[in-house]
Design a protein around this motif. Structure first.
Motif: not given
Length: 177
Positions: A34, A37, A39, A91, A95, A99, A102, A104, A113
């Protein structure tokens, strides 16, 4: 309870089974995934270690509420699971957009993802939501409720395998280009 009530219950329970499986099978560091990421704000990333236990507890509560016939527990837990899947879909969509494909953190730390995962999360939220409002009714005998649980486990397994196949297909297509 008729077959018309058992099948929707099966799909609603599938989301709960997947949450329990995710909580039990996750081996890697979800916090690191996470954080990578980028985010979420830092204060919320610190809460990431609670995700696994929380989703496992919510899924187990749905299953326990269904099997025991405890409607209040089922409604509350189903609302939490449906909201969890909606948040997950949002989410994953962000993502994927920011991104790309990638990892997840869904069920493992390597699967990327994908639009399939976003769609699956939306469908599981929609499938679980009727439990939150009391449908199907809880007047079924124990055998029917257990059959619905068995079908949910089978469906969850099918979704996991289908997700892995979709991930493999997406990876092979990306390598061909």
């Amino acid at each position: 309870m008729t077959v018309y009530d058992t099948l929707p219950a099966c799909f609603a329970l599938t989301g709960a089974v997947l949450l329990v499986v995710a909580a039990v099978s996750r081996r890697g560091d979800l916090t690191a995934v996470i954080k990578a990421h980028g985010l979420l704000p830092a204060f919320s990333v610190r809460l990431a270690p609670l995700i696994g236990p929380a989703e496992g507890l919510a899924g187990a509560a749905v299953l326990a509420g269904w099997v025991s016939g405890e409607a209040v527990l089922l409604r509350f837990a189903a609302a939490a699971v449906a909201l969890w899947y909606l948040a997950l879909a949002g989410y994953l969509a962000v993502l994927l957009r920011r991104k790309g494909r990638v990892p997840c953190g869904c069920l493992d730390e390597t699967s990327p993802a994908s639009p399939v995962k976003v769609g699956r999360a939306v469908l599981l939220a929609l499938a679980t939501a009727p439990f939150a409002v009391g449908w199907p009714p809880m007047q079924a005998e124990m055998s029917a409720r257990l059959i619905a649980c068995g079908l949910a486990v089978f469906t969850a397994g099918f979704l996991i395998v289908a997700g892995k196949v979709a991930d493999l297909r997406g990876t092979s297509v990306a390598h061909e280009q």
